[in-house]
Design an enzyme around this catalytic site. Structure first.
Site, PDB file in Angstrom:
ATOM      1  N   GLU A  98       3.962   0.165 -21.359  1.00 11.48           N
ATOM      2  CA  GLU A  98       2.982  -0.574 -22.162  1.00 11.48           C
ATOM      3  C   GLU A  98       1.663   0.189 -22.250  1.00 11.48           C
ATOM      4  OE1 GLU A  98       2.565  -4.763 -21.162  1.00 11.48           O
ATOM      5  OE2 GLU A  98       4.667  -4.769 -20.506  1.00 11.48           O
ATOM      6  N   ASP A 129      -4.455   4.532 -11.206  1.00 11.33           N
ATOM      7  CA  ASP A 129      -5.906   4.502 -11.154  1.00 11.33           C
ATOM      8  C   ASP A 129      -6.431   5.923 -10.941  1.00 11.33           C
ATOM      9  OD1 ASP A 129      -8.633   4.171 -10.439  1.00 11.33           O
ATOM     10  OD2 ASP A 129      -8.220   2.212  -9.560  1.00 11.33           O
ATOM     11  N   ASP A 136       0.852  -1.175   0.000  1.00 10.06           N
ATOM     12  CA  ASP A 136       0.000   0.000   0.000  1.00 10.06           C
ATOM     13  C   ASP A 136       0.899   1.240   0.000  1.00 10.06           C
ATOM     14  OD1 ASP A 136      -1.618   2.206   0.914  1.00 10.06           O
ATOM     15  OD2 ASP A 136      -3.041   0.752   1.699  1.00 10.06           O
ATOM     16  N   GLU A 148       1.247   3.374 -21.936  1.00  8.40           N
ATOM     17  CA  GLU A 148       1.487   4.569 -22.736  1.00  8.40           C
ATOM     18  C   GLU A 148       1.409   4.241 -24.223  1.00  8.40           C
ATOM     19  OE1 GLU A 148       4.962   7.991 -23.168  1.00  8.40           O
ATOM     20  OE2 GLU A 148       5.093   6.485 -21.575  1.00  8.40           O
TER      21      GLU A 148
END
Length: 158
Positions: A138, A61, A39, A140
């Site tokens: 990847e 995200d 985390d 991008e």
């Protein structure tokens, strides 16, 4: 001494332990790579103060709902965590194809007491200065091939 922050983090070190990663470094030079799933809130428990020189946030995200804004890796809450582990001249580099997330990130930096916006581009691949030395991820490549402009910013500590 640089790290990439994801749900699973990819840490790139100039390692002292002599364990070299045999996979190609994708243009990052002579680096040692370690992958750790953790985390992001735990960064200060894993890294000592001033241990990290650069943090890469690549296509994280966007947490699009307003009530989830504090979960975005470019929120001021996370910049406070990054400040705890970065060197005095440390930077955060952020890339995304999500314009609302990028705008949010710029706004967060404008109100940050710890970081200042150093460079930004709303179309990385057509910005010769910001694109120089760019290592394409990847995601991008995927989003760029779909015609999505890639946004990038570099924030530095105050």
């Amino acid at each position: 001494d640089s790290i990439c922050v994801y749900s699973c983090f990819f840490f790139f070190f100039q390692a002292e332990d002599g364990i070299r990663d045999r996979s190609p470094s994708r243009g990052l030079g002579d680096v040692y790579k370690r992958q750790i799933c953790m985390d992001a809130n735990d960064l200060p428990t894993v890294f000592a103060p001033a241990e990290v020189s650069r943090i890469y946030l690549n296509f994280s995200d966007p947490w699009p709902k307003a009530r989830h804004a504090r979960r975005r890796l470019t929120s001021n809450e996370f910049f406070k965590l990054y400040d705890q582990v970065l060197t005095a001249d440390g930077t955060v580099e952020f890339k995304t194809d999500n314009r609302p997330l990028f705008d949010f990130s710029v706004e967060e930096l404008e109100t940050s007491e710890l970081f200042v916006l150093d460079q930004l581009s709303y179309d990385l691949h057509n910005d010769s200065t910001m694109n120089q030395g760019n290592i394409m991820t990847e995601y991008e490549a995927k989003f760029s091939s779909m015609g999505n402009p890639i946004c990038k910013l570099i924030a530095k500590r105050r």
